[in-house]
Design a protein around this motif. Structure first.
Motif, PDB file in Angstrom:
ATOM      1  N   VAL A  14       0.859  -1.180   0.000  1.00  0.00           N
ATOM      2  CA  VAL A  14       0.000   0.000   0.000  1.00  0.00           C
ATOM      3  C   VAL A  14       0.897   1.233   0.000  1.00  0.00           C
ATOM      4  O   VAL A  14       1.772   1.375   0.862  1.00  0.00           O
ATOM      5  CB  VAL A  14      -0.931   0.011   1.235  1.00  0.00           C
ATOM      6  N   LEU A  15       0.671   2.102  -0.987  1.00  0.00           N
ATOM      7  CA  LEU A  15       1.481   3.310  -1.144  1.00  0.00           C
ATOM      8  C   LEU A  15       0.573   4.520  -1.338  1.00  0.00           C
ATOM      9  O   LEU A  15      -0.565   4.374  -1.789  1.00  0.00           O
ATOM     10  CB  LEU A  15       2.391   3.175  -2.366  1.00  0.00           C
ATOM     11  N   PRO A  16       1.085   5.710  -1.062  1.00  0.00           N
ATOM     12  CA  PRO A  16       0.303   6.918  -1.335  1.00  0.00           C
ATOM     13  C   PRO A  16       0.079   7.097  -2.843  1.00  0.00           C
ATOM     14  O   PRO A  16       0.915   6.691  -3.660  1.00  0.00           O
ATOM     15  CB  PRO A  16       1.182   8.048  -0.797  1.00  0.00           C
ATOM     16  N   VAL A  17      -1.039   7.711  -3.192  1.00  0.00           N
ATOM     17  CA  VAL A  17      -1.334   8.010  -4.593  1.00  0.00           C
ATOM     18  C   VAL A  17      -0.190   8.845  -5.166  1.00  0.00           C
ATOM     19  O   VAL A  17       0.367   9.698  -4.497  1.00  0.00           O
ATOM     20  CB  VAL A  17      -2.668   8.780  -4.705  1.00  0.00           C
ATOM     21  N   GLY A  18       0.171   8.583  -6.398  1.00  0.00           N
ATOM     22  CA  GLY A  18       1.225   9.343  -7.067  1.00  0.00           C
ATOM     23  C   GLY A  18       2.595   8.703  -6.973  1.00  0.00           C
ATOM     24  O   GLY A  18       3.499   9.075  -7.709  1.00  0.00           O
ATOM     25  N   THR A  19       2.750   7.737  -6.100  1.00  0.00           N
ATOM     26  CA  THR A  19       4.051   7.100  -5.905  1.00  0.00           C
ATOM     27  C   THR A  19       4.518   6.363  -7.157  1.00  0.00           C
ATOM     28  O   THR A  19       5.706   6.323  -7.451  1.00  0.00           O
ATOM     29  CB  THR A  19       3.993   6.117  -4.718  1.00  0.00           C
ATOM     30  N   LEU A  20       3.593   5.804  -7.906  1.00  0.00           N
ATOM     31  CA  LEU A  20       3.951   4.972  -9.058  1.00  0.00           C
ATOM     32  C   LEU A  20       3.911   5.708 -10.391  1.00  0.00           C
ATOM     33  O   LEU A  20       4.065   5.081 -11.438  1.00  0.00           O
ATOM     34  CB  LEU A  20       3.001   3.768  -9.135  1.00  0.00           C
ATOM     35  N   LEU A  60      10.778  -1.641  -6.418  1.00  0.00           N
ATOM     36  CA  LEU A  60      10.424  -0.299  -5.958  1.00  0.00           C
ATOM     37  C   LEU A  60      11.599   0.364  -5.240  1.00  0.00           C
ATOM     38  O   LEU A  60      11.867   1.554  -5.440  1.00  0.00           O
ATOM     39  CB  LEU A  60       9.204  -0.362  -5.036  1.00  0.00           C
ATOM     40  N   THR A  61      12.305  -0.396  -4.439  1.00  0.00           N
ATOM     41  CA  THR A  61      13.470   0.138  -3.730  1.00  0.00           C
ATOM     42  C   THR A  61      14.534   0.599  -4.722  1.00  0.00           C
ATOM     43  O   THR A  61      15.109   1.679  -4.569  1.00  0.00           O
ATOM     44  CB  THR A  61      14.043  -0.921  -2.773  1.00  0.00           C
ATOM     45  N   ARG A  62      14.776  -0.197  -5.753  1.00  0.00           N
ATOM     46  CA  ARG A  62      15.757   0.188  -6.783  1.00  0.00           C
ATOM     47  C   ARG A  62      15.353   1.469  -7.504  1.00  0.00           C
ATOM     48  O   ARG A  62      16.199   2.200  -8.008  1.00  0.00           O
ATOM     49  CB  ARG A  62      15.922  -0.933  -7.814  1.00  0.00           C
ATOM     50  N   HIS A  63      14.052   1.726  -7.560  1.00  0.00           N
ATOM     51  CA  HIS A  63      13.553   2.918  -8.244  1.00  0.00           C
ATOM     52  C   HIS A  63      13.286   4.080  -7.280  1.00  0.00           C
ATOM     53  O   HIS A  63      12.609   5.042  -7.627  1.00  0.00           O
ATOM     54  CB  HIS A  63      12.298   2.576  -9.049  1.00  0.00           C
ATOM     55  N   MET A  67       9.444   2.416   1.192  1.00  0.00           N
ATOM     56  CA  MET A  67       8.315   1.636   1.692  1.00  0.00           C
ATOM     57  C   MET A  67       7.923   2.136   3.078  1.00  0.00           C
ATOM     58  O   MET A  67       8.788   2.404   3.900  1.00  0.00           O
ATOM     59  CB  MET A  67       8.693   0.157   1.768  1.00  0.00           C
ATOM     60  N   PRO A  68       6.604   2.249   3.315  1.00  0.00           N
ATOM     61  CA  PRO A  68       6.141   2.721   4.638  1.00  0.00           C
ATOM     62  C   PRO A  68       6.402   1.706   5.731  1.00  0.00           C
ATOM     63  O   PRO A  68       6.622   0.575   5.526  1.00  0.00           O
ATOM     64  CB  PRO A  68       4.645   2.929   4.438  1.00  0.00           C
TER      65      PRO A  68
END
Length: 68
Positions: A14-20, A60-63, A67-68
């Motif tokens: 679960v991530l905040p909107v806009g993260t991706l 995701l970490t590489r980019h 992470m929360p």
């Protein structure tokens, strides 16, 4: 029987909107996941198998996604 919360944690991120914004296309092309945006929340859910979610976390970490 296992704890449902633990299972859910291993099958979604679960991530905040806009993260991706810049990496969503690459994410969906590289991994078998579903990206879900609930209309009533400011979050994005990445849903997949536990193995894939672990790989997505590394991606995701590489980019540069923290992470929360």
């Amino acid at each position: 029987m296992g704890d449902p919360a633990a299972y859910r944690d291993s099958t979604q991120i679960v991530l905040p909107v806009g993260t991706l914004e810049d990496i969503e296309v690459d994410l969906e092309a590289e991994f078998m996941v579903s990206v879900f945006r609930p209309t009533d929340a400011e979050i994005v859910r990445i849903i997949g198998s536990p193995v894939v979610i672990k790989e997505v976390t590394e991606f995701l970490t590489r980019h540069g996604v923290h992470m929360p």
